[in-house]
Design a protein around this motif. Structure first.
Motif, PDB file in Angstrom:
ATOM      1  N   GLU A   6       0.834  -1.197   0.000  1.00  0.00           N
ATOM      2  CA  GLU A   6       0.000   0.000   0.000  1.00  0.00           C
ATOM      3  C   GLU A   6       0.874   1.255   0.000  1.00  0.00           C
ATOM      4  O   GLU A   6       1.932   1.301   0.632  1.00  0.00           O
ATOM      5  N   LEU A   7       0.409   2.279  -0.719  1.00  0.00           N
ATOM      6  CA  LEU A   7       1.091   3.570  -0.737  1.00  0.00           C
ATOM      7  C   LEU A   7       1.001   4.182   0.658  1.00  0.00           C
ATOM      8  O   LEU A   7      -0.079   4.249   1.241  1.00  0.00           O
ATOM      9  N   VAL A   8       2.123   4.619   1.198  1.00  0.00           N
ATOM     10  CA  VAL A   8       2.165   5.193   2.543  1.00  0.00           C
ATOM     11  C   VAL A   8       1.865   6.686   2.448  1.00  0.00           C
ATOM     12  O   VAL A   8       2.513   7.414   1.697  1.00  0.00           O
ATOM     13  N   GLU A   9       0.901   7.118   3.214  1.00  0.00           N
ATOM     14  CA  GLU A   9       0.481   8.518   3.219  1.00  0.00           C
ATOM     15  C   GLU A   9       1.592   9.402   3.777  1.00  0.00           C
ATOM     16  O   GLU A   9       2.280   9.045   4.737  1.00  0.00           O
ATOM     17  N   ASP A  10       1.751  10.571   3.172  1.00  0.00           N
ATOM     18  CA  ASP A  10       2.772  11.524   3.599  1.00  0.00           C
ATOM     19  C   ASP A  10       2.531  11.976   5.036  1.00  0.00           C
ATOM     20  O   ASP A  10       1.399  11.989   5.523  1.00  0.00           O
ATOM     21  N   PHE A  11       3.596  12.323   5.713  1.00  0.00           N
ATOM     22  CA  PHE A  11       3.511  12.939   7.036  1.00  0.00           C
ATOM     23  C   PHE A  11       4.684  13.877   7.199  1.00  0.00           C
ATOM     24  O   PHE A  11       5.665  13.806   6.465  1.00  0.00           O
ATOM     25  N   GLU A  12       4.576  14.765   8.163  1.00  0.00           N
ATOM     26  CA  GLU A  12       5.668  15.677   8.512  1.00  0.00           C
ATOM     27  C   GLU A  12       5.801  15.701  10.020  1.00  0.00           C
ATOM     28  O   GLU A  12       4.807  15.825  10.734  1.00  0.00           O
ATOM     29  N   LEU A  13       7.043  15.569  10.495  1.00  0.00           N
ATOM     30  CA  LEU A  13       7.329  15.618  11.928  1.00  0.00           C
ATOM     31  C   LEU A  13       8.575  16.470  12.166  1.00  0.00           C
ATOM     32  O   LEU A  13       9.488  16.471  11.333  1.00  0.00           O
ATOM     33  N   PRO A  14       8.641  17.137  13.320  1.00  0.00           N
ATOM     34  CA  PRO A  14       9.856  17.864  13.664  1.00  0.00           C
ATOM     35  C   PRO A  14      10.929  16.901  14.167  1.00  0.00           C
ATOM     36  O   PRO A  14      10.625  15.914  14.833  1.00  0.00           O
ATOM     37  N   GLY A  15      12.180  17.218  13.837  1.00  0.00           N
ATOM     38  CA  GLY A  15      13.299  16.427  14.321  1.00  0.00           C
ATOM     39  C   GLY A  15      13.932  17.070  15.538  1.00  0.00           C
ATOM     40  O   GLY A  15      13.768  18.272  15.775  1.00  0.00           O
ATOM     41  N   LEU A  16      14.654  16.271  16.315  1.00  0.00           N
ATOM     42  CA  LEU A  16      15.396  16.819  17.453  1.00  0.00           C
ATOM     43  C   LEU A  16      16.397  17.872  16.998  1.00  0.00           C
ATOM     44  O   LEU A  16      16.786  18.734  17.773  1.00  0.00           O
ATOM     45  N   GLY A  18      15.806  20.222  14.932  1.00  0.00           N
ATOM     46  CA  GLY A  18      15.130  21.462  14.576  1.00  0.00           C
ATOM     47  C   GLY A  18      14.574  21.489  13.156  1.00  0.00           C
ATOM     48  O   GLY A  18      13.858  22.409  12.793  1.00  0.00           O
ATOM     49  N   ARG A  19      14.911  20.498  12.343  1.00  0.00           N
ATOM     50  CA  ARG A  19      14.402  20.412  10.971  1.00  0.00           C
ATOM     51  C   ARG A  19      13.020  19.778  10.939  1.00  0.00           C
ATOM     52  O   ARG A  19      12.672  18.995  11.818  1.00  0.00           O
ATOM     53  N   ALA A  20      12.272  20.079   9.907  1.00  0.00           N
ATOM     54  CA  ALA A  20      11.013  19.396   9.645  1.00  0.00           C
ATOM     55  C   ALA A  20      11.297  18.288   8.632  1.00  0.00           C
ATOM     56  O   ALA A  20      12.009  18.514   7.645  1.00  0.00           O
ATOM     57  N   TYR A  21      10.777  17.108   8.874  1.00  0.00           N
ATOM     58  CA  TYR A  21      10.983  15.960   7.991  1.00  0.00           C
ATOM     59  C   TYR A  21       9.650  15.540   7.389  1.00  0.00           C
ATOM     60  O   TYR A  21       8.703  15.266   8.124  1.00  0.00           O
ATOM     61  N   ARG A  22       9.596  15.527   6.055  1.00  0.00           N
ATOM     62  CA  ARG A  22       8.405  15.078   5.332  1.00  0.00           C
ATOM     63  C   ARG A  22       8.745  13.789   4.601  1.00  0.00           C
ATOM     64  O   ARG A  22       9.750  13.734   3.880  1.00  0.00           O
ATOM     65  N   LEU A  23       7.900  12.802   4.747  1.00  0.00           N
ATOM     66  CA  LEU A  23       8.124  11.541   4.058  1.00  0.00           C
ATOM     67  C   LEU A  23       8.207  11.760   2.544  1.00  0.00           C
ATOM     68  O   LEU A  23       9.050  11.162   1.869  1.00  0.00           O
ATOM     69  N   ALA A  24       7.361  12.644   2.002  1.00  0.00           N
ATOM     70  CA  ALA A  24       7.335  12.889   0.552  1.00  0.00           C
ATOM     71  C   ALA A  24       8.678  13.390   0.017  1.00  0.00           C
ATOM     72  O   ALA A  24       8.986  13.201  -1.161  1.00  0.00           O
ATOM     73  N   ASP A  25       9.490  13.997   0.870  1.00  0.00           N
ATOM     74  CA  ASP A  25      10.807  14.485   0.436  1.00  0.00           C
ATOM     75  C   ASP A  25      11.748  13.341   0.067  1.00  0.00           C
ATOM     76  O   ASP A  25      12.782  13.578  -0.557  1.00  0.00           O
ATOM     77  N   TYR A  26      11.406  12.121   0.451  1.00  0.00           N
ATOM     78  CA  TYR A  26      12.278  10.970   0.215  1.00  0.00           C
ATOM     79  C   TYR A  26      11.715  10.016  -0.839  1.00  0.00           C
ATOM     80  O   TYR A  26      12.183   8.883  -0.949  1.00  0.00           O
ATOM     81  N   ARG A  27      10.738  10.498  -1.633  1.00  0.00           N
ATOM     82  CA  ARG A  27      10.238   9.667  -2.735  1.00  0.00           C
ATOM     83  C   ARG A  27      11.420   9.404  -3.652  1.00  0.00           C
ATOM     84  O   ARG A  27      12.206  10.290  -3.945  1.00  0.00           O
ATOM     85  N   GLY A  28      11.561   8.172  -4.077  1.00  0.00           N
ATOM     86  CA  GLY A  28      12.719   7.777  -4.874  1.00  0.00           C
ATOM     87  C   GLY A  28      13.798   7.120  -4.024  1.00  0.00           C
ATOM     88  O   GLY A  28      14.698   6.487  -4.553  1.00  0.00           O
ATOM     89  N   TRP A  29      13.701   7.277  -2.713  1.00  0.00           N
ATOM     90  CA  TRP A  29      14.598   6.630  -1.758  1.00  0.00           C
ATOM     91  C   TRP A  29      13.877   5.430  -1.147  1.00  0.00           C
ATOM     92  O   TRP A  29      12.644   5.395  -1.105  1.00  0.00           O
TER      93      TRP A  29
END
Length: 171
Positions: A6-16, A18-29
């Motif tokens: 199944e396609l995993v829905e995008d999410f965004e979480l803050p990192g320790l 201080g950066r914001a991490y979005r799953l969609a930023d890693y498409r292709g990885w």
């Protein structure tokens, strides 16, 4: 429950960090998500494993995201544990357990592998380690090897082993 493939829905979480991490930023990885704890002995068993691999994984097109979802661990607890263990991979804050709930993660560690197309390819334990027994099979390594070779992992799901994720109590 999210199904394998199944396609995993995008999410965004803050990192320790201080950066914001979005799953969609890693498409292709290939994305390895591990639910992580500052205090769980099982999680600590795998800290060196993840730390030892994550930079090499990046060179192979694999990103590691550790997600801290325990309601009873403060940001200070997380920072202290990460520093003591010498962890430099991204640790994301999942306050309110939204992402743990979405993935139906139950333990630390509980590992999820998302293929380069954004589909769930594996979920479960890192390996078959049991109490006082060393691992003889590394499910995560096998899944990553298969995905890098363009194949689906032979083993796509295993029972997770670790400490139960402490979820926030509803008001």
């Amino acid at each position: 429950m999210m199904d394998i493939g199944e396609l995993v829905e995008d999410f965004e979480l803050p990192g320790l960090d201080g950066r914001a991490y979005r799953l969609a930023d890693y498409r292709g990885w290939i994305v390895v998500i591990t639910f992580w704890s500052a205090s769980c002995p099982w999680s600590k068993l795998y800290d060196a494993y993840f730390q030892g691999r994550w930079q090499d994984w990046q060179r192979q097109g694999i990103i590691l995201l550790a997600i801290a979802s325990n309601a009873d661990e403060s940001e200070a607890d997380l920072r202290r544990a990460a520093a003591e263990a010498g962890l430099s991979f991204p640790i994301l804050l999942d306050r309110g357990n939204a992402i743990a709930d979405r993935f139906q993660a139950v333990t630390t560690p509980h590992v999820f592998v998302i293929d380069a197309a954004g589909r769930l390819a594996y979920r479960g334990a890192v390996d078959n380690r049991q109490f006082r027994r060393e691992a003889t099979v590394n499910y995560l390594d096998e899944a990553l090897t298969s995905l890098r070779a363009g194949r689906r992992p032979q083993v796509q799901e295993t029972p997770p082993r670790g400490c139960t994720i402490v979820r926030a109590l509803e008001a």
